[in-house]
Write an enzyme that holds these catalytic residues in place. Structure first.
Site, PDB file in Angstrom:
ATOM      1  N   ASP A   1     -10.783  21.112  30.184  1.00 37.88           N
ATOM      2  CA  ASP A   1     -10.567  20.516  28.873  1.00 37.88           C
ATOM      3  C   ASP A   1     -11.241  19.163  28.796  1.00 37.88           C
ATOM      4  O   ASP A   1     -11.914  18.834  27.824  1.00 37.88           O
ATOM      5  CB  ASP A   1      -9.054  20.369  28.653  1.00 37.88           C
ATOM      6  CG  ASP A   1      -8.747  20.142  27.204  1.00 37.88           C
ATOM      7  OD1 ASP A   1      -7.703  19.548  26.916  1.00 37.88           O
ATOM      8  OD2 ASP A   1      -9.549  20.561  26.353  1.00 37.88           O
TER       9      ASP A   1
ATOM     10  N   ASP B   1      -2.572  23.338  23.550  1.00 34.11           N
ATOM     11  CA  ASP B   1      -1.804  22.293  24.216  1.00 34.11           C
ATOM     12  C   ASP B   1      -0.344  22.674  24.296  1.00 34.11           C
ATOM     13  O   ASP B   1       0.290  22.561  25.345  1.00 34.11           O
ATOM     14  CB  ASP B   1      -1.938  20.974  23.454  1.00 34.11           C
ATOM     15  CG  ASP B   1      -3.334  20.446  23.528  1.00 34.11           C
ATOM     16  OD1 ASP B   1      -3.742  19.731  22.600  1.00 34.11           O
ATOM     17  OD2 ASP B   1      -4.011  20.753  24.512  1.00 34.11           O
TER      18      ASP B   1
END
Lengths: 475, 232
Positions: free
Chosen positions: A286, A393
């Site tokens: 990420d 997330d």
């Protein structure tokens, strides 16, 4: 073994609006799962078909949605197609300073607006893990993690988990790049169809399994017609809410629920060590995907920004969204047109803090939105802030906390510690977002904290607290 | 009661929630470090030596108390810096939250976290089947644990206020008093299961700390009387 099509896309970072963190992962829609191989005999779940591959996880990322134009911050034009700079040139200068302060002043509010859904999602996941035993039984693995972890030696197990991780991450990377390419070449229909398919599957199939397990756990009988009705309603409303119009709170609730479902699937079907290594690897990924200039997520965000379009509504959780609006033109005709498309939630605009309505579908957002009368600019100024957090997330945070709840021997202490760690990570990330003012990955800091706290609490704090509790000492 | 405190006073303002969670985080880190030290000490020593283990435990507890106070101090420093930032950013030149409120919230954060860690496994086990004190331990285990936890949470809150006040006005003796009180309370729990030895002093200390904090926060007997009699 159950085959899953797991589309996890790292969330593309949303275009950098005011410094909220937006790391959105666009979940790739999973292709239809191949027929699962017959389950091994004697499995309790033998009758159950393997769940279809989960839809691609929504991209992780936090983005702040700030609808000021001409602000000193990068224009937020993703989710709300805000007024273009040409709309309000005169007010820009005066607004800039105010914006700075207002953003940071509202920063705390945004943090809370993100805390609540993350907390809710985690609570749902932990509650399910603790009560329903289905999700902690090992019934096979995803096709993306083919290496089993039942090997006798530590080294072999470690090697297997690392290999699993590599496979999973490469799948994610491939899916993300694919999605970005599709987006770049404007194959919107394909993406849209993909997303619809994946959310359909999530909403119906996973809910069915989940409900089935919960009912089984509490020994509540429910006949098929009732079940069908319930699931049909749930799924249909969910589809409408997520992809089309719907009240903001309902949309948020649905997004939380599908994140929780997805996280539960991950928790169940990822073997132990692989799960932790994957969590670590995905935060690194990420970080790279959002911050590197050639990262796919960053490209997605920038492309979306260039085209002044919001990111797919099914992949992002937004705390306060606005209908897409086009140029602001001070004419009453525009006001009339805009009034139609605005939701009833618009009445709440008088109150500056009311959440804005959710974005509409892609097609709606792509066409020039309703114009907004310039006179309402001021009252809308303070309302249009929102923070966007990618659903990925949510999912990975919940996976971390859920795994902590499921496998930690320290039980609630570890879970609580991970929870606090993740929240603090989120705070820090939001702070960084305020400083850097561009899309940031939301995963790395929180996941790092969470992992550190999990392992340390499980191994260090637990013996200490247990000994203290047995002597009833207090520190 | 602590949860009630939270709901009524903190949940409204998002800034306070952040400070609360950060306070809990700091306490957690201090706990982590102290358990690390204890763990190393235990591993390095002989596990079969009972008195040594007990001694190590006591040492661990004391060390943890000291670490907690150290982290409270660190948190104070952080909050000071944050207040300056908030003042700079706010529109009318004064901070949206005062240092006393922060002290209160930080104390509640510490308290909640420590209470949660002390109680939650107990609560989870209490839901299951079993009899309390079947092996000759005290039968009042749960009750006393609950009371002790509550008093500790309150104490943390008051200590937070006192501590920050001491740091603000540079009165070192206030800070030392907080540390000493904390040590005393933890030490008194060594008397468990002789509960009278631990609960009573703790409650007395809590009452003392409460009055002290109340006076520091600007209250007075007059205020209290007016509040209780519901005068305007």
């Amino acid at each position: 073994p159950i085959t899953f099509m797991n589309n996890s896309d790292p969330p593309p970072p949303p275009p950098p609006p005011p410094p909220p963190l937006m790391s959105a992962e666009s979940p790739p829609v999973p292709p239809p799962p191949p027929p699962p191989p017959p389950p091994p005999a004697g499995e309790a779940q033998a009758h159950r078909a393997p769940p279809p591959p989960p839809p691609p996880p929504p991209p992780p990322g936090i983005m702040i949605d700030k609808r000021r134009t001409g602000s000193s911050r990068s224009p937020n034009n993703i989710a709300d197609g805000d007024m273009s700079a040409s709309g309000v040139p005169a007010r820009e200068g005066a607004l800039e300073n105010e914006e700075e302060e207002l953003t940071l002043k509202y920063g705390a509010k945004h943090v809370i607006m993100l805390f609540v859904p993350v907390t809710l999602c985690m609570i749902v996941v932990v509650a399910t893990i603790k009560s329903v035993r289905f999700y902690t039984e090992k019934n096979g693995q995803l096709i993306y993690t083919p290496f089993s972890e039942d090997t006798p030696s530590v080294g072999q197990r470690l090697l297997n988990s690392v290999l699993n991780t590599i496979i999973m991450i490469s799948v994610i990377v491939v899916m993300t790049v694919f999605l970005v390419l599709l987006y770049k070449y404007r194959c919107y229909k394909f993406i849209h169809g993909w997303l619809i398919l994946s959310s359909l599957m999530l909403l119906f199939l996973f809910t069915y399994i989940y409900l089935g397990e919960v009912l089984k756990m509490y020994n509540v009988a429910m006949d098929y017609p009732t079940l069908f009705l319930v699931i049909w309603n749930f799924g249909a409303v969910g589809m409408i809410c997520i992809h089309w119009k719907g009240p903001l709170q309902l949309q948020q609730a649905y997004l939380i629920m599908i994140s929780a479902l997805m996280a539960l699937v991950f928790i169940k079907y990822l073997p132990e060590w692989s799960a932790w290594v994957i969590l670590g690897a995905i935060s690194i990924y990420d970080l790279m995907a959002v911050l590197c200039p050639k990262g796919p997520l960053r490209m997605l965000v920038e492309t979306a920004q260039e085209r002044n379009e919001p990111i797919f509504p099914a992949l992002i959780y937004s705390s306060a969204m606005m209908w897409t609006v086009g140029m602001a033109k001070p004419d009453t005709a525009a006001r009339g047109a805009s009034q139609q498309t605005w939701d009833a939630a618009e009445d709440g605009r008088e109150n500056h803090r009311s959440p804005l309505h959710a974005d509409s579908q892609m097609s709606e957002t792509r066409s020039p939105g309703p114009t907004r009368p310039i006179t309402s600019f001021e009252e809308l100024e303070e309302e249009e802030r929102g923070v966007k957090l990618g659903l990925g997330d949510f999912i990975f945070y919940s996976v971390l906390v859920g795994k902590a709840a499921a496998t930690a021997s320290g039980d609630w202490n570890t879970t609580l510690a991970c929870f606090v760690a993740i929240l603090i990570g989120l705070c820090l990330t939001l702070l960084l977002l305020a400083v850097f003012k561009k899309a940031l990955p939301a995963l790395p800091i929180s996941i790092t904290f969470g992992l550190v706290f999990y392992f340390s609490t499980d191994n260090l704090v637990r013996p200490f607290m247990d000994t203290l509790a047995s002597h009833q000492l207090y520190i | 009661p602590a949860l009630g405190l939270f709901l009524f006073t903190i949940a409204r303002d998002p800034l306070r929630i952040i400070i609360l969670i950060a306070g809990a985080f700091f306490w957690l880190v201090s706990l982590l470090l102290s358990s690390l030290i204890w763990f190393i000490a235990v591993k390095a020593s002989d596990p079969r030596d009972e008195p040594l283990q007990k001694g190590l435990l006591i040492f661990g507890v004391m060390f943890s108390v000291l670490l907690q106070e150290a982290f409270r101090f660190l948190y104070y420093k952080l909050l000071r810096k944050a207040i300056e930032g908030l003042v700079a950013l706010s529109e009318d030149g004064c901070s949206p939250i005062s240092i006393q409120q922060m002290a209160y919230v930080a104390g509640v954060g510490f308290g909640l976290m420590s209470g949660a860690f002390s109680m939650i496994n107990l609560l989870a086990d209490a839901l299951g089947p079993g009899t309390v004190g079947i092996h000759g331990d005290s039968q009042l285990y749960f009750l006393t644990s609950a009371f002790m936890t509550m008093v500790l949470i309150f104490l943390h809150t008051f200590w937070g206020i006192l501590f920050f006040h001491g740091c603000e006005h540079r009165r070192w003796w206030e800070i030392m008093a907080v540390v000493v009180m904390h040590l005393a309370v933890s030490g008194s729990t060594f008397c468990n299961p002789l509960y009278v030895g631990s609960l009573v002093p703790s409650y007395l200390l809590m009452a003392a700390a409460a009055t002290w904090a109340y006076l520091l926060s600007g209250g007075s007997a007059q205020n209290l009387r007016r509040f209780l009699l519901c005068k305007s």
